[in-house]
Design a protein around this motif. Sequence first.
Motif, mmCIF file in Angstrom:
data_model
loop_
_atom_site.group_PDB
_atom_site.id
_atom_site.type_symbol
_atom_site.label_atom_id
_atom_site.label_comp_id
_atom_site.label_asym_id
_atom_site.label_seq_id
_atom_site.Cartn_x
_atom_site.Cartn_y
_atom_site.Cartn_z
ATOM 1 N N PHE A 67 1.142 -0.793 0.110
ATOM 2 C CA PHE A 67 0.133 -0.339 -0.051
ATOM 3 C C PHE A 67 0.480 1.181 -0.128
ATOM 4 C CE2 PHE A 67 -2.441 3.335 2.412
ATOM 5 C CZ PHE A 67 -3.274 3.327 1.609
ATOM 6 N N LEU A 68 1.869 1.729 1.047
ATOM 7 C CA LEU A 68 2.842 2.567 1.004
ATOM 8 C C LEU A 68 3.102 2.781 -0.497
ATOM 9 C CD1 LEU A 68 3.932 2.317 4.669
ATOM 10 C CD2 LEU A 68 2.163 4.068 3.849
ATOM 11 N N TYR A 69 3.916 1.618 -0.838
ATOM 12 C CA TYR A 69 4.928 1.292 -2.003
ATOM 13 C C TYR A 69 3.543 2.230 -3.431
ATOM 14 C CZ TYR A 69 8.212 -0.204 -6.122
ATOM 15 O OH TYR A 69 8.550 0.212 -6.996
ATOM 16 N N THR A 70 2.443 1.452 -3.505
ATOM 17 C CA THR A 70 2.018 2.044 -4.207
ATOM 18 C C THR A 70 1.738 3.933 -4.548
ATOM 19 O OG1 THR A 70 0.523 -0.066 -4.736
ATOM 20 C CG2 THR A 70 -0.675 2.071 -5.327
ATOM 21 N N LEU A 71 1.352 4.218 -2.654
ATOM 22 C CA LEU A 71 1.353 5.569 -3.015
ATOM 23 C C LEU A 71 2.363 6.360 -3.034
ATOM 24 C CD1 LEU A 71 -0.915 5.539 0.343
ATOM 25 C CD2 LEU A 71 -2.019 6.082 -1.574
ATOM 26 N N LYS A 72 3.844 5.474 -3.242
ATOM 27 C CA LYS A 72 4.597 6.141 -3.652
ATOM 28 C C LYS A 72 5.266 7.527 -2.341
ATOM 29 C CE LYS A 72 4.764 6.462 -8.390
ATOM 30 N NZ LYS A 72 4.628 7.591 -9.359
#
Length: 87
Positions: A67-72
Amino acid sequence: MRYLMIPTKNVSLGQSVIGISSIVYKIVRTGKYSIDEVFEQMKKDYISNGILKYSIDFNQYILSLCFLYTLKKININENGVICCEID
């Protein structure tokens, strides 16, 4: 087991992916850690001290990283080191 993105009537914030992501992000902002180090730090700081009522399994933790990676908000290099992407 089913994992929920947001808290509901029966799922607390600390059990949801968004709630776990906020804990992970707070830890990662302080430095660079390996994937396992963040998980161990989270267990030590939040679960062992009783801040969270429920334990977090590794699958929930990985979902929060995704999730955090997707939100950059985080970046994970090829060595498995997580670093925070400061805006």
